[in-house]
Motif scaffolding. Structure first.
Motif, PDB file in Angstrom:
ATOM      1  N   THR A 190      12.403   1.443  37.592  1.00 46.47           N
ATOM      2  CA  THR A 190      12.013   0.484  38.613  1.00 46.47           C
ATOM      3  C   THR A 190      11.870   1.192  39.948  1.00 46.47           C
ATOM      4  O   THR A 190      12.720   2.003  40.314  1.00 46.47           O
ATOM      5  CB  THR A 190      13.065  -0.633  38.752  1.00 46.47           C
ATOM      6  N   TRP A 234      10.704   0.478  44.202  1.00 41.89           N
ATOM      7  CA  TRP A 234      10.353  -0.515  45.210  1.00 41.89           C
ATOM      8  C   TRP A 234      10.388   0.146  46.598  1.00 41.89           C
ATOM      9  O   TRP A 234      11.214   1.003  46.861  1.00 41.89           O
ATOM     10  CB  TRP A 234      11.284  -1.721  45.154  1.00 41.89           C
ATOM     11  N   THR A 247      10.956   5.103  49.288  1.00 44.42           N
ATOM     12  CA  THR A 247      10.940   4.419  48.000  1.00 44.42           C
ATOM     13  C   THR A 247      12.292   4.549  47.320  1.00 44.42           C
ATOM     14  O   THR A 247      12.868   5.646  47.277  1.00 44.42           O
ATOM     15  CB  THR A 247       9.851   5.014  47.086  1.00 44.42           C
TER      16      THR A 247
END
Length: 321
Positions: free
Chosen positions: A67, A69, A79
């Motif tokens: 994952t 984001w 990030t």
């Protein structure tokens, strides 16, 4: 949270000779990449092209369970990346990417960040610090300090923060620790450094390269990148000269470097200075690997080095229970 990694005494196996896959990769870099690096300069069209290429190289498919984001910590964007088994209860890693201070980003270093997250079982934050020559020293160092302070301001205990850095990111990591020491701020629990650059005067690179030719880094190009970062600042400026910084309170440190890198002397000198101050420091010398070989996840040596680095970072610190 206790995992099998906590319960075993993980040992690293540094081989006496490189694997066949490493030999192939090293030969490719020595014959195809090093000649290109020889004539590279950190400005203009060449720099723009390198930034574009390296950023694109990081946009490979990660595990579908990973994952990512975007986030902003203070003025610093970046990030977060979390491997499937990673959880914030184990702590977090602030990874300062390499790229000679002039290229590299949270995009180019996603693969290495994923390896760090997978092996530490912690989320990793990749800050996109400002780069030279547009923003010379102390821009990148200030951004890294801001990112770390923001983690503290969010209530993350420093005992749950680890710092990693590769190449020029190794200097930024050392600079961060020195900055925290001077400001009397809490330091992270542990640090892992991959093929780190510490001496921005580049005084011994040619000597090291003449003894064992680096298959990737060219001393002249490295020197130009450091000069772009320094701008008008002397490499002897106390904040820049991390080898002579006060290290008495620095956390346990792991340094991994290849015996064929022209930066290997930097690693030896930093390890010696840490040990002289009583700081636990492990220095691993890997045979005939390319610069930051840990980023090549399919290499047997990279898997072993990343596994041990993950354990090293994991076993120092205070995860939530």
């Amino acid at each position: 949270m206790v995992t099998p990694m906590d319960e075993e005494n993980v040992q690293v196996h540094v081989p006496d000779a490189p694997s066949e896959r490493s030999v192939q990769l090293t030969n490719f870099y020595r014959s195809r990449v090093r000649p290109l690096v020889e004539g590279w300069v950190p400005r203009g069209v060449r720099l723009h092209a390198l930034r574009t290429i390296t950023d694109a190289s990081g946009l490979v498919r990660l595990s579908r369970s990973a994952t990512t984001w975007p986030a902003r910590h203070g003025s610093v964007r970046g990030t977060w990346l979390r491997a499937r088994q990673a959880h914030a209860s184990n702590g977090v890693v602030l990874h300062l990417h390499g790229g000679g201070f002039v290229f590299g980003s949270h995009r180019s270093h996603r693969v290495l960040a994923h390896q760090i997250s997978r092996n530490t079982e912690m989320p990793v934050f990749l800050p996109h610090y400002r780069r030279a020559p547009e923003d010379p020293f102390p821009a990148a160092a200030d951004d890294c300090l801001t990112a770390y302070r923001e983690l503290l301001d969010q209530g993350i205990d420093p005992g749950r923060i680890r710092v990693a850095g590769d190449s020029a990111g190794g200097h930024l990591a050392a600079c961060l620790l020195a900055d925290l020491t001077r400001a009397e701020l809490p330091l992270p629990a542990a640090v892992a450094l991959y093929s780190p650059l510490f001496d921005l005067s580049c005084a011994r690179l040619e000597e090291m390269d003449s003894t064992v030719r680096d298959p990737f880094l060219a001393p002249a190009a490295t020197r130009l990148s450091c000069e772009a970062y320094l701008g008008e600042t002397s490499p002897d400026e106390p904040r820049v000269n991390v080898l002579d910084a006060d290290k008495t309170a620095w956390p346990p440190t792991l340094i991994q470097v290849s015996d064929s890198e022209c930066l290997r002397d930097d690693a030896h000198r930093m390890a010696a200075s840490l040990r002289a101050e009583g700081v636990p420091c492990e220095l691993q010398i890997w045979p005939e690997q390319i610069h930051v070989f840990q980023a090549w996840a399919d290499l047997p040596e990279a898997r072993e080095a990343n596994r041990y680095a993950g354990h090293f970072l994991r076993r120092h610190g205070t995860p939530e229970m």
